[in-house]
Design a protein around this motif. Structure first.
Motif, mmCIF file in Angstrom:
data_model
loop_
_atom_site.group_PDB
_atom_site.id
_atom_site.type_symbol
_atom_site.label_atom_id
_atom_site.label_comp_id
_atom_site.label_asym_id
_atom_site.label_seq_id
_atom_site.Cartn_x
_atom_site.Cartn_y
_atom_site.Cartn_z
ATOM 1 N N PRO A 47 -42.794 -17.645 -18.374
ATOM 2 C CA PRO A 47 -41.587 -17.467 -19.190
ATOM 3 C C PRO A 47 -40.634 -18.658 -19.030
ATOM 4 N N ARG A 48 -40.564 -19.204 -17.837
ATOM 5 C CA ARG A 48 -39.715 -20.375 -17.599
ATOM 6 C C ARG A 48 -40.229 -21.588 -18.376
ATOM 7 N N GLY A 49 -41.549 -21.737 -18.446
ATOM 8 C CA GLY A 49 -42.131 -22.840 -19.227
ATOM 9 C C GLY A 49 -41.780 -22.725 -20.695
ATOM 10 N N VAL A 50 -41.807 -21.505 -21.212
ATOM 11 C CA VAL A 50 -41.433 -21.264 -22.611
ATOM 12 C C VAL A 50 -39.943 -21.559 -22.796
ATOM 13 N N GLN A 51 -39.138 -21.118 -21.845
ATOM 14 C CA GLN A 51 -37.697 -21.349 -21.919
ATOM 15 C C GLN A 51 -37.381 -22.844 -21.942
ATOM 16 N N VAL A 52 -38.030 -23.606 -21.084
ATOM 17 C CA VAL A 52 -37.813 -25.057 -21.028
ATOM 18 C C VAL A 52 -38.295 -25.713 -22.314
ATOM 19 N N TRP A 53 -39.432 -25.242 -22.845
ATOM 20 C CA TRP A 53 -39.928 -25.802 -24.103
ATOM 21 C C TRP A 53 -38.885 -25.635 -25.203
ATOM 22 N N PHE A 54 -38.320 -24.420 -25.330
ATOM 23 C CA PHE A 54 -37.300 -24.169 -26.351
ATOM 24 C C PHE A 54 -36.061 -25.028 -26.110
ATOM 25 N N GLN A 55 -35.676 -25.171 -24.866
ATOM 26 C CA GLN A 55 -34.507 -25.989 -24.529
ATOM 27 C C GLN A 55 -34.749 -27.438 -24.952
ATOM 28 N N ASN A 56 -35.917 -27.966 -24.638
ATOM 29 C CA ASN A 56 -36.245 -29.346 -25.017
ATOM 30 C C ASN A 56 -36.366 -29.486 -26.529
ATOM 31 N N ARG A 57 -36.901 -28.478 -27.197
ATOM 32 C CA ARG A 57 -37.068 -28.528 -28.647
ATOM 33 C C ARG A 57 -35.711 -28.505 -29.359
ATOM 34 N N ARG A 58 -34.779 -27.710 -28.805
ATOM 35 C CA ARG A 58 -33.429 -27.688 -29.404
ATOM 36 C C ARG A 58 -32.753 -29.047 -29.230
ATOM 37 N N ALA A 59 -32.968 -29.684 -28.093
ATOM 38 C CA ALA A 59 -32.394 -31.014 -27.861
ATOM 39 C C ALA A 59 -33.009 -32.027 -28.836
ATOM 40 N N LYS A 60 -34.298 -31.918 -29.077
ATOM 41 C CA LYS A 60 -34.980 -32.803 -30.027
ATOM 42 C C LYS A 60 -34.440 -32.588 -31.443
#
Length: 79
Positions: A63-76
């Motif tokens: 779940p943390r990996g998914v959370q980080v992915w979304f965080q990075n995607r929003r930054a992108k």
């Protein structure tokens, strides 16, 4: 009282807190995972914990990996 350990399916107890001695390797998302994550992002860029948990199970991620992915995607997306 707060329980810092949980029992794994195999019976042994593992700490649920951060272990600095545990070696972790970066995992790249596969094309299939990326496709599903992008689709989920287009539907909702800020999913709540239950959605992240479901995606993590479906994609064999944490779940943390998914959370980080979304965080990075929003930054992108901001750029």
């Amino acid at each position: 009282m707060f329980d810092a350990f949980h029992q794994s399916p195999h019976g042994e107890f593992k700490p649920t807190f951060y272990n600095p001695f545990e070696v972790k390797h970066r995992r790249r998302t596969s094309r299939q995972q990326l496709k599903i994550l992008e689709k989920a992002f287009n539907e909702n860029p800020k999913p709540h914990a239950a959605v992240r948990q479901a995606l993590a199970q479906k994609l064999n991620m944490t779940p943390r990996g998914v959370q980080v992915w979304f965080q990075n995607r929003r930054a992108k997306a901001k750029k």
